[in-house]
Scaffold this active site. Structure first.
Site, PDB file in Angstrom:
ATOM      1  N   GLU A  35      -5.289  -8.792   0.981  1.00  0.00           N
ATOM      2  CA  GLU A  35      -6.140  -8.246   2.195  1.00  0.00           C
ATOM      3  C   GLU A  35      -7.416  -8.084   1.999  1.00  0.00           C
ATOM      4  OE1 GLU A  35      -4.137  -4.974   4.669  1.00  0.00           O
ATOM      5  OE2 GLU A  35      -2.043  -5.669   4.174  1.00  0.00           O
ATOM      6  N   GLU A  46       0.857  -1.122  -0.101  1.00  0.00           N
ATOM      7  CA  GLU A  46       0.039  -0.034  -0.004  1.00  0.00           C
ATOM      8  C   GLU A  46       1.059   1.107   0.035  1.00  0.00           C
ATOM      9  OE1 GLU A  46      -3.148   0.001   2.971  1.00  0.00           O
ATOM     10  OE2 GLU A  46      -3.930  -2.016   2.095  1.00  0.00           O
TER      11      GLU A  46
END
Ligand code: FCB
Length: 784
Positions: A358, A157
Site C-alpha cells: 500500500e 496492519e
C-alpha cells in the site's frame, strides 16, 4: 523516451479491502463485522460485490498485473465458527476467476480489520481463541481458492487493528485498554503463525503478512535525514519504533519480541498471555513481507508528555507536527522515508522478499467537465516510485508496487470524505471515472517505469505540436469548451496525457480571457475580532501576490447576496484563484467556491476539514505553550476566557489549554465570552472571579479578550501579574502597549500571508497543495 525502468517482471497493481469497497453487507448470509457495528457512515460503499466484473475490467484496461484484495471473514463465518458459508466463498471464487481471466494475479489478504461481530462478542482479539478461529478461517478460504491464489497474506496492519481498535478506541471495536491492545497484538501475531502453518500444510505456494511500517524520525530529520538526534530524542525514536515496527517485525521474522518491549507489555496487563511455543509459531518462515508506507512518524523527547493511548509506553514522547507538505489527511509527504525504510529492512532482514502493498494519498479532487486532474496524487506516487527505485538500485528485493487504492471508498472512521482512489466513484450513481492518476499509472505500468527526466514542464506549444493542432485548440480542449470535434479532443487529450501536461494559467487565458486576477474574499469580520491581524494579512497577501504579477480584487462577503455575487464572479472565471479569509464557521462559501474548480485557499482551518487547503497557526500548540508558561510560574488556579465556541480557532485554543492542564493533573475552569470584544473579556473574567476568588491566572483566547480581562481584574482590585497572571493570544499591536505589557502567543502574520500566497500560486500551477500549519510561539512580557 528513456525510462527509469523497474526490474523485469516487476508487479504493478493496486490494493483494496473488503469492508471498504464491497457493500452488500446484508446478503448471501454475511454476518455483521465489528466495522458494521462501529461505523456511522452507510456501508454500501462502492458496491463492488455486485460490480466486481466492471472493477476487474478497469484494472485490466489499466494494464495492472497484480491485485491485492481482502476476504471478508464474516461472509465466510457469519457467526464466527461452524461451517463456512458457501455463498460467501462463491463470491471470492467468482472474483478470482475474473481476475485470472483478465491476466491479473490475485493476492489475498485474510484479515483487513473486519472481525465477525460474533467473535468480538466472545472476547475479540484479546481472547486467544480468536487466533485459533482465524486459522480455521484461513484453511477454509484456502480450500476454496488455493488452486488459483498463490500468495496469501494473513493480516493487514496488525498494529492499527490492535492499538487503534483496542487501545485508543478510534477504530472498531472501539475499546480503550492498553492491556487489551497488547493482548490483541499478540493474538493477531499468533493467528498469523497458526494461519501460515495451516496454509502451508494445505499446500499454499506463498505466505506473508502486511505491516504498516513507518520510519520514526525527529522533526529535524524530516528534511535532513542524516541529522543526528540528541540522546533524549534518540530514546523517544527508539521507543516508538519498538512499538510500531519492531513489535511485529521481530516476532514474525526472528521469532522473538524485542527485549525492550517485554517490560512495557508487562506493565500493561502482564505477560501471561504469551505462552510457551507461541513465538515459534509466530516466527515460522514467510515468503513475502508486505510493506504499507504512507508517512513517517515524527517524534521528539518531551519529559512531561503523557503516553498516547495508541502507543502505550510512550510517556515522554511528543508526536510532532512538521511544516512539510501534507496530504489532505494531514500526513506529511516524505518519499525519502520510503527509501530509508526499505534500506533498513534490507539491512536487518537480508534476503527477505518485500512488496509495497500500500502507498497512496488522499487529496481533494475536483471533478471538472474534462476529467479529474489530480496532479497532487500523481506527484505523490511518482515521488514515491522514485524513492522505491532508488532503494531497489541499492539492493532492496522488492517484487512489486500496489497503489492504495483502486476506488474512492469508505475510509474507515473518516468515511467518504477521503479520496485515495485512482478511480473516482460517484456514490449516488456508482459511476466510476478514471482520474488522471489512473491514466498516468497505466503509462507507468506500460513502460515498466517512470519517464526518466520529467520533461521540463511541457508547454502549450509542445502539446500543440504533439497533437498537430493550434495552441488555441489545445486551450479550448483543456478548458472543456464544447466547440471542438471529438477526434481533435481525443488527439489533444492523448498528447496532454503522454506529456503529463498540466494546463496552466497562460494556456487557459488564451481562450478564457483570464484576467490574471485573484479574488481576495473577506468574510464578515467578527466584531472586535482579530481585525488588525486580518488587515495585516490582507496587506501582506496582496503585496506578495502583486509581486507575482497578479491583480487583486477585494470582495466583501457580508451578506447572502454578496456570497451569491462572489460565486457568480468566480464561476464566470473572472478570477483565476481565490483567497478566502477568514472562513466563517457554518459558512458554505468555501465549499461553493471550491466546486467551481477555480483554486481556492483559506486562511484558517475550516470547520469541515480538508475540503480546501488552508494556512493556519498552530492554535492548540500555542495555547498549550501559554498554559504551560503559567504552570511553570507556579499558577494552579487558571481560568480561561474563551471566545464564542463556534469559532474553530477558539475550539483549537481551548483544546491546547485543556491538554496542558490535563498533563498537569488540573481541571479547566472556563468562561465563554459572548464575542471577541474587550467588554466580553472583562465580563468573562468577572464570572471567573465570582466562581473562584482565589483565581491566580487567566489565559484568554485572544489579546482583545485579555486586555478586557486585565481591565476587569484591575477594577476588582487584583494586581497583574502579582495576584493574577494573564496571557493572551495573537500578539496584536496593542498587546505590547498595555500596562503591564501582555504576555501572549504570536500568530506569525507575515509567514501566514506568505504561505497563503505560495499555496495559491502552487495551486495555479497545478503543484502540490496541502494545508500548512505554522508554529505559534509565546512572547514573554510583564503580564505573566
Ligand atoms: C491503511 C489501511 C487501508 C487504508 C489506508 C489509507 O492503513 O490498510 O485500509 O485505510 O491506510
Amino acid at each position: 523516451m528513456s525510462t527509469a525502468s523497474f526490474p523485469e517482471g516487476f508487479e504493478w497493481g493496486v490494493s483494496t479491502s473488503a469492508f471498504q469497497i464491497e457493500g452488500a453487507t446484508n446478503i448471501d448470509g454475511r454476518g455483521p463485522s465489528i466495522w458494521d457495528t462501529f461505523s456511522v457512515d452507510r456501508v454500501e460503499t462502492c458496491d463492488h460485490y455486485h460490480r466486481y466484473q466492471e472493477d476487474v475490467r478497469l484494472m485490466r484496461d489499466l494494464g495492472l498485473r497484480a491485485y491485492r484484495f481482502s476476504v471478508s471473514w464474516p461472509r465466510i463465518f457469519p457467526g464466527g465458527g461452524g461451517k463456512p458459508n458457501p455463498a460467501g466463498l462463491d463470491f471470492y471464487d467468482r472474483l478470482v476467476d475474473e481476475l485470472v481471466a483478465a491476466g491479473i494475479r490475485p493476492y489475498a489478504t485474510l484479515y483487513h480489520w473486519d472481525l465477525p461481530q460474533a467473535l468480538e462478542d466472545q472476547g475479540g482479539w484479546p481472547s486467544r481463541d480468536t487466533a485459533l478461529r482465524f486459522a480455521d478461517y484461513a484453511a477454509a478460504v484456502y480450500a476454496r481458492l488455493g488452486d488459483r491464489v498463490r500468495t496469501w497474506f494473513t493480516l493487514n496492519e496488525p498494529w492499527v487493528a490492535a492499538f487503534l481498535g483496542y487501545g485508543a478506541g478510534i477504530h472498531a471495536p472501539g475499546r480503550t485498554s492498553a492491556a487489551e491492545a497488547f493482548k490483541s497484538a499478540h493474538h493477531m501475531l499468533l493467528g498469523h503463525g497458526l494461519a501460515v502453518r495451516a496454509l502451508r500444510e494445505a499446500g499454499a505456494a506463498e505466505t506473508g503478512v502486511v505491516l504498516n511500517l513507518s520510519p520514526v524520525v525527529t522533526p529535524a530529520q524530516v528534511s535532513d535525514p542524516g541529522r543526528r538526534a540528541s540522546e533524549e530524542d534518540a530514546v523517544a525514536v527508539a521507543r516508538i519504533d519498538t512499538l510500531v515496527n519492531r513489535q511485529f517485525l521481530e516476532p514474525i521474522l526472528r521469532g522473538a519480541y524485542p527485549e525492550e518491549l517485554l517490560p512495557v507489555i508487562e506493565r500493561h496487563g502482564g505477560l501471561g498471555h504469551i505462552e510457551d511455543g507461541d513465538l515459534e509459531t509466530i516466527g515460522q518462515p514467510i515468503d513475502l513481507l508486505g510493506v504499507n508506507y504512507y508517512t513517517p512518524l515524527v517524534v521528539q523527547a518531551q519529559p512531561s508528555e503523557p503516553a498516547d493511548p495508541a502507543y502505550p509506553g510512550s510517556e515522554g514522547v511528543l508526536f510532532c507536527t512538521v511544516p512539510t507538505a501534507v496530504t489532505a489527511m494531514g500526513w506529511p509527504i516524505v518519499p525519502g522515508c520510503l527509501s530509508r525504510l526499505l534500506r533498513r529492512l534490507t539491512r536487518e532482514y537480508p534476503g527477505q522478499e518485500l512488496m509495497i502493498t500500500e502507498n497512496g494519498a488522499d487529496f481533494v479532487d475536483v471533478v471538472t467537465g474534462d476529467g479529474i486532474h489530480d496532479v497532487d496524487r500523481i506527484s505523490f506516487i511518482e515521488e514515491h516510485l522514485r524513492a522505491l527505485r532508488a532503494a531497489i538500485d541499492e539492493g532492496a528485493n522488492v517484487r512489486g508496487y500496489l497503489a492504495w487504492t483502486l476506488l474512492d471508498n469508505l475510509e474507515w472512521v473518516d468515511g467518504y470524505q477521503r479520496k485515495f482512489g485512482l478511480v473516482h466513484v460517484d456514490f449516488a450513481t456508482q459511476r466510476r471515472r478514471l482520474k488522471d492518476s489512473a491514466l498516468w499509472y497505466r503509462d507507468v505500468v506500460r513502460r515498466n517505469g517512470l519517464a526518466q527526466t520529467r520533461p521540463k514542464r511541457p508547454t502549450l506549444e509542445t502539446v500543440a505540436a504533439r497533437a498537430g493542432v493550434s495552441r488555441a485548440t489545445v486551450s479550448r480542449v483543456v478548458n472543456g469548451e464544447s466547440s471542438v470535434s471529438p477526434e481533435v479532443r481525443a488527439a489533444v487529450m492523448q498528447a496532454v496525457n503522454e506529456l503529463g501536461y498540466v494546463p496552466n494559467l497562460a494556456a487557459r487565458s488564451l481562450v478564457t480571457r483570464r484576467t490574471n486576477a485573484i479574488a481576495l474574499v473577506l468574510s464578515v469580520p467578527r466584531q472586535g475580532g482579530g481585525d488588525a491581524l486580518t488587515a495585516a494579512v490582507v496587506q501582506y497577501v496582496t503585496s506578495f501576490l502583486e509581486g507575482a504579477g497578479k491583480q487583486i480584487t477585494l470582495m466583501l462577503a457580508d451578506t447572502a447576496e454578496s456570497h451569491r455575487r462572489i460565486v457568480a464572479h468566480v464561476e464566470a472565471r473572472l478570477a483565476d484563484g481565490v483567497v478566502l479569509l477568514p472562513p466563517d464557521r457554518a459558512d458554505t462559501l468555501a465549499e461553493r467556491l471550491s466546486r467551481t474548480g477555480v483554486p481556492v485557499v483559506l486562511l484558517g482551518k475550516p470547520e469541515i476539514a480538508s475540503l480546501v487547503p488552508y494556512v493556519d497557526a498552530d492554535n492548540a500548540g500555542g495555547a498549550a505553550a501559554a498554559t504551560e508558561h503559567l504552570l511553570e510560574r507556579g499558577r494552579r488556579r487558571i481560568g480561561m476566557v474563551c471566545g464564542p465556541m463556534d469559532l474553530v480557532f477558539v475550539q483549537d485554543r481551548l483544546a491546547g489549554h485543556r491538554a496542558a492542564l490535563q498533563r498537569a493533573g488540573l481541571q479547566p475552569h472556563l468562561a465563554p465570552a459572548e464575542d471577541l470584544t474587550r467588554a466580553a473579556g472583562a465580563d468573562a473574567v468577572r464570572r471567573l472571579l465570582a466562581d473562584d476568588p482565589a483565581l491566580d491566572a487567566v489565559f484568554a483566547a485572544t489579546d482583545q479578550l485579555a486586555i478586557g480581562a486585565m481591565r476587569a481584574l484591575r477594577e476588582a482590585g487584583r494586581r497583574v501579574p502579582d495576584d493574577v497572571a494573564v496571557v493572551g493570544f495573537d500578539d496584536i499591536d496593542a498587546a505590547s502597549a498595555t500596562t503591564p505589557a501582555l504576555t501572549t502567543v504570536r500568530v506569525p502574520v507575515a509567514d501566514q500571508a506568505l504561505a497563503l500566497a505560495r499555496l495559491l500560486l502552487s495551486r495555479l500551477e497545478g503543484r502540490h497543495t496541502t494545508s500548512v500549519v505554522l508554529p505559534a510561539r509565546l512572547v514573554e512580557r510583564e503580564s505573566a
